[in-house]
Design a protein around this motif. Structure first.
Motif, PDB file in Angstrom:
ATOM      1  N   ASP A 219      -9.329  -8.156   3.767  1.00 43.06           N
ATOM      2  CA  ASP A 219      -8.875  -7.381   3.004  1.00 43.06           C
ATOM      3  C   ASP A 219      -9.440  -5.787   2.861  1.00 43.06           C
ATOM      4  N   GLY A 220      -8.692  -4.641   2.730  1.00 44.73           N
ATOM      5  CA  GLY A 220      -8.540  -3.412   2.649  1.00 44.73           C
ATOM      6  C   GLY A 220      -8.551  -2.558   3.415  1.00 44.73           C
ATOM      7  N   LEU A 221      -8.050  -4.240   5.070  1.00 46.89           N
ATOM      8  CA  LEU A 221      -7.582  -3.106   6.396  1.00 46.89           C
ATOM      9  C   LEU A 221      -6.983  -1.365   5.791  1.00 46.89           C
ATOM     10  N   TYR A 222      -5.531  -1.749   4.991  1.00 53.14           N
ATOM     11  CA  TYR A 222      -4.458  -1.255   4.902  1.00 53.14           C
ATOM     12  C   TYR A 222      -4.746  -0.219   3.698  1.00 53.14           C
ATOM     13  N   ALA A 223      -5.712  -0.543   2.888  1.00 52.75           N
ATOM     14  CA  ALA A 223      -6.360   0.924   1.741  1.00 52.75           C
ATOM     15  C   ALA A 223      -6.978   2.181   2.814  1.00 52.75           C
ATOM     16  N   ALA A 224      -7.876   1.430   3.830  1.00 50.15           N
ATOM     17  CA  ALA A 224      -8.479   2.230   4.833  1.00 50.15           C
ATOM     18  C   ALA A 224      -7.649   3.414   5.384  1.00 50.15           C
ATOM     19  N   PHE A 225      -6.432   2.597   6.070  1.00 53.66           N
ATOM     20  CA  PHE A 225      -5.310   3.239   6.582  1.00 53.66           C
ATOM     21  C   PHE A 225      -4.325   4.034   6.012  1.00 53.66           C
ATOM     22  N   ARG A 226      -5.022   3.370   4.721  1.00 50.99           N
ATOM     23  CA  ARG A 226      -3.430   4.212   3.838  1.00 50.99           C
ATOM     24  C   ARG A 226      -4.443   6.475   3.857  1.00 50.99           C
ATOM     25  N   GLN A 227      -6.166   5.752   3.274  1.00 54.22           N
ATOM     26  CA  GLN A 227      -6.687   7.545   3.680  1.00 54.22           C
ATOM     27  C   GLN A 227      -6.266   7.945   4.687  1.00 54.22           C
ATOM     28  N   VAL A 228      -5.601   7.596   5.306  1.00 55.80           N
ATOM     29  CA  VAL A 228      -5.643   8.467   6.621  1.00 55.80           C
ATOM     30  C   VAL A 228      -3.909   8.828   6.858  1.00 55.80           C
ATOM     31  N   LEU A 229      -3.674   8.089   6.596  1.00 55.21           N
ATOM     32  CA  LEU A 229      -1.918   8.056   6.285  1.00 55.21           C
ATOM     33  C   LEU A 229      -1.642   9.327   5.585  1.00 55.21           C
ATOM     34  N   ASP A 230      -1.943   9.706   4.604  1.00 51.57           N
ATOM     35  CA  ASP A 230      -1.787   9.979   2.776  1.00 51.57           C
ATOM     36  C   ASP A 230      -2.527  12.068   3.771  1.00 51.57           C
ATOM     37  N   ARG A 231      -3.349  11.597   4.282  1.00 55.54           N
ATOM     38  CA  ARG A 231      -4.173  13.189   4.815  1.00 55.54           C
ATOM     39  C   ARG A 231      -2.853  13.739   5.440  1.00 55.54           C
ATOM     40  N   HIS A 232      -2.495  13.179   6.672  1.00 51.88           N
ATOM     41  CA  HIS A 232      -1.028  13.155   7.808  1.00 51.88           C
ATOM     42  C   HIS A 232      -0.174  13.051   6.862  1.00 51.88           C
ATOM     43  N   GLY A 233       0.518  13.096   5.860  1.00 52.67           N
ATOM     44  CA  GLY A 233       1.248  12.710   4.660  1.00 52.67           C
ATOM     45  C   GLY A 233       2.300  11.374   5.797  1.00 52.67           C
ATOM     46  N   ILE A 234       1.924  10.735   6.183  1.00 58.08           N
ATOM     47  CA  ILE A 234       2.698   9.412   7.046  1.00 58.08           C
ATOM     48  C   ILE A 234       2.203   8.115   5.790  1.00 58.08           C
ATOM     49  N   LEU A 235       4.253   7.548   5.699  1.00 57.12           N
ATOM     50  CA  LEU A 235       4.281   7.374   4.832  1.00 57.12           C
ATOM     51  C   LEU A 235       4.234   5.331   5.248  1.00 57.12           C
ATOM     52  N   TRP A 236       3.847   5.018   4.321  1.00 58.15           N
ATOM     53  CA  TRP A 236       3.421   3.662   4.138  1.00 58.15           C
ATOM     54  C   TRP A 236       4.666   2.164   3.606  1.00 58.15           C
ATOM     55  N   ILE A 237       5.418   1.512   4.807  1.00 60.81           N
ATOM     56  CA  ILE A 237       5.967   0.209   4.770  1.00 60.81           C
ATOM     57  C   ILE A 237       4.992  -0.867   4.415  1.00 60.81           C
ATOM     58  N   SER A 238       5.791  -1.668   3.832  1.00 62.69           N
ATOM     59  CA  SER A 238       4.967  -3.178   3.604  1.00 62.69           C
ATOM     60  C   SER A 238       6.126  -4.360   4.038  1.00 62.69           C
ATOM     61  N   ASP A 239       6.468  -4.486   4.502  1.00 65.94           N
ATOM     62  CA  ASP A 239       6.672  -5.952   4.813  1.00 65.94           C
ATOM     63  C   ASP A 239       6.782  -6.587   4.141  1.00 65.94           C
ATOM     64  N   GLU A 240       7.323  -7.226   3.049  1.00 66.70           N
ATOM     65  CA  GLU A 240       6.664  -8.120   2.140  1.00 66.70           C
ATOM     66  C   GLU A 240       7.802  -9.192   2.599  1.00 66.70           C
ATOM     67  N   VAL A 241       8.805  -9.468   3.157  1.00 63.87           N
ATOM     68  CA  VAL A 241       9.695 -10.976   4.516  1.00 63.87           C
ATOM     69  C   VAL A 241       8.593 -11.941   3.876  1.00 63.87           C
ATOM     70  N   GLN A 242       7.356 -12.001   4.487  1.00 63.87           N
ATOM     71  CA  GLN A 242       7.788 -13.509   3.980  1.00 63.87           C
ATOM     72  C   GLN A 242       6.172 -13.728   3.113  1.00 63.87           C
ATOM     73  N   THR A 243       5.604 -12.612   2.981  1.00 66.72           N
ATOM     74  CA  THR A 243       4.818 -12.871   2.193  1.00 66.72           C
ATOM     75  C   THR A 243       4.583 -11.962   0.252  1.00 66.72           C
ATOM     76  N   GLY A 244       5.645 -11.985   0.097  1.00 66.84           N
ATOM     77  CA  GLY A 244       6.569 -11.556  -1.326  1.00 66.84           C
ATOM     78  C   GLY A 244       6.442 -12.711  -2.346  1.00 66.84           C
ATOM     79  N   TRP A 245       6.484 -12.326  -3.682  1.00 68.91           N
ATOM     80  CA  TRP A 245       6.500 -13.465  -4.496  1.00 68.91           C
ATOM     81  C   TRP A 245       6.057 -14.510  -4.890  1.00 68.91           C
ATOM     82  N   GLY A 246       4.143 -13.869  -4.513  1.00 71.75           N
ATOM     83  CA  GLY A 246       3.326 -15.451  -5.168  1.00 71.75           C
ATOM     84  C   GLY A 246       3.287 -15.778  -3.818  1.00 71.75           C
ATOM     85  N   ARG A 247       3.850 -16.028  -2.129  1.00 74.19           N
ATOM     86  CA  ARG A 247       3.005 -17.076  -1.701  1.00 74.19           C
ATOM     87  C   ARG A 247       1.927 -17.460  -1.861  1.00 74.19           C
ATOM     88  N   THR A 248       1.443 -16.089  -1.539  1.00 71.96           N
ATOM     89  CA  THR A 248      -0.410 -16.233  -1.424  1.00 71.96           C
ATOM     90  C   THR A 248      -1.255 -16.580  -1.780  1.00 71.96           C
TER      91      THR A 248
END
Length: 426
Positions: A219-248
């Motif tokens: 937990d927290g890896l993509y939050a840490a990635f996001r700090q780097v991505l935001d500095r470069h203006g890079i978008l984050w796409i979360s593929d929730e095709v299998q993880t969405g809707w409460g399955r986890t």
């Protein structure tokens, strides 16, 4: 007279995968059970690849489909569509993305394809970051960013893809590190990668890798990635095709395990929302969604019938707290499977969250993947009356367990007992 299997092979592609040495035809289902054409009953722990999310033949969904089909089945997006607007309103609110817009597709592949179009158009770049061992669909663009070679038949792509560490916690060069050290090492790898390129459009990532064998980072890896991505203006796409809707269980969306920096820029969904009806989609802020400067429509995306099914299914999911059920029953199931695994050298790891569990098999006494054992357990489980899936980045040696979210404790125990017998038989 030729069997259905013979007829299948005569007219369909060789690469269209089928489970089992003697493939089965499923004819009907109810609740968490399905029946084949020979009358055999199975407890369904795969849900048509995590798609039968609530239950087979759920009365609320079948009624909604029947009533809508009796009014009008199709209109296209050229006309106002009340069920589509209503479902978009609910998903926009649930997504957590500010000023959200929703575009409906017919599959997760098409949803990810659309997300890539939006990101590359918005950023003016065809460079994409993806995770090693990932899977994002079967279209030409999606296989070009898929980091699992078993599901990527060509290296040709309209996109330039760079692969990042982090999707697999217990294998690879950082496996022995602590969670914090693992995150720091993956962030350093991302920083180094970005130092050798420019103008990357987006990072696309599954919070839990599905086809890859239900692997996930701390937990927290993509939050840490996001700090780097935001500095470069890079978008984050979360593929929730299998993880969405409460399955986890713990979260409604997989990205919420990495929520320190808020929701993703783009979210894709599909599978479970339609409970078997063909629905996918993309959520993004108006700023990103409206960046396309050409006209577009969807002939089948947002169909009145599929939208009616999605609305009924989502309402049932929320009203019956199936996310909470996934957390409770899924937790019991995973602990039961771990207790079994502790006695079997064949099992390297049981991992997952909620009703999304992976059982990784290896050759006993080694760390070497054992796809033959996975295939044998799949067969033995079917013979015992249980349907499961398989996957993994190491030669499909991971058993995938993902029942409908309405699974009961008794059914979890029944399925675990069958799976234990299948594992012991191998």
């Amino acid at each position: 007279m030729s069997s259905l299997f013979d007829r299948h092979r005569a007219v369909l592609p060789e690469w269209l995968a089928l489970y089992y040495r003697h493939p089965i035809e499923l004819t009907h289902g109810e609740g968490r059970y399905v029946w084949d054409s020979e009358g055999n009953r199975y407890l369904d722990f795969f849900g048509g690849i995590l798609t039968t999310m609530t239950a087979h033949a759920l009365p609320e969904v079948t009624k909604a489909v029947s009533e809508q089909a009796g009014r009008i089945i199709h209109s296209s997006t050229l006309y106002l569509n009340r069920p589509m607007v209503e479902l978009a309103e609910r998903i926009a609110q649930l997504s957590g993305i500010p000023d959200a817009r929703v575009f409906f597709t017919t599959s997760g592949t098409e949803a990810n394809d659309t997300a890539l179009l939006l990101a590359t158009a918005h950023r003016g770049s065809n460079q994409i970051l993806a995770m090693r061992n990932s899977y994002h669909g079967r279209s030409f663009s999606a296989v070009g960013i898929t980091g699992n070679h078993s599901w990527s038949p060509t290296s040709l792509s309209p996109l330039q893809t760079l692969y990042v560490h982090g999707g697999v916690r217990t294998r690879g060069p950082y496996a022995e590190l602590s969670d914090r050290q693992f995150i720091n090492a993956c962030v350093a790898d991302l920083e180094d990668l970005l130092g050798h390129t420019r103008d990357v459009a987006a990072l696309i990532a599954e919070p839990i890798q599905g086809v890859g064998g239900f692997t996930s980072p701390p937990d927290g890896l993509y939050a840490a990635f996001r700090q780097v991505l935001d500095r470069h203006g890079i978008l984050w796409i979360s593929d929730e095709v299998q993880t969405g809707w409460g399955r986890t269980g713990e979260h409604f969306w997989g990205w919420q395990a990495h929520a320190e920096n808020g929701p993703p820029d783009i979210l894709t969904f599909a599978k479970g929302i339609g409970n078997g009806m063909s629905i996918g989609g993309v959520v993004a802020s108006a700023r990103i969604m409206n960046c396309l400067d050409a006209n577009s429509i969807s002939t089948f995306g947002g169909s009145p019938v599929t939208m009616a099914a999605g609305l009924a299914n989502l309402s049932y999911l929320l009203e019956h707290d199936l996310q909470g059920n996934a957390r409770r029953v899924g937790g019991l199931l995973i602990e039961r499977l771990r207790a079994v695994a502790a006695q079997l050298p064949l099992v390297r790891e049981v991992r997952g969250r909620g009703l999304m569990a992976g059982i990784e098999l290896v050759k006993p006494g080694t760390d070497e993947a054992h796809p033959q054992a996975a295939a044998a357990v799949l067969e033995a489980a079917r013979e015992g009356g249980l349907l499961i899936g398989k996957g993994g980045g190491h030669n499909t040696s991971v058993l995938r367990v993902a029942p409908p979210l309405s699974l009961t404790v008794a059914e979890a125990e029944e399925g675990a007992a069958i799976l234990e017998r299948a594992l012991r038989s191998v």
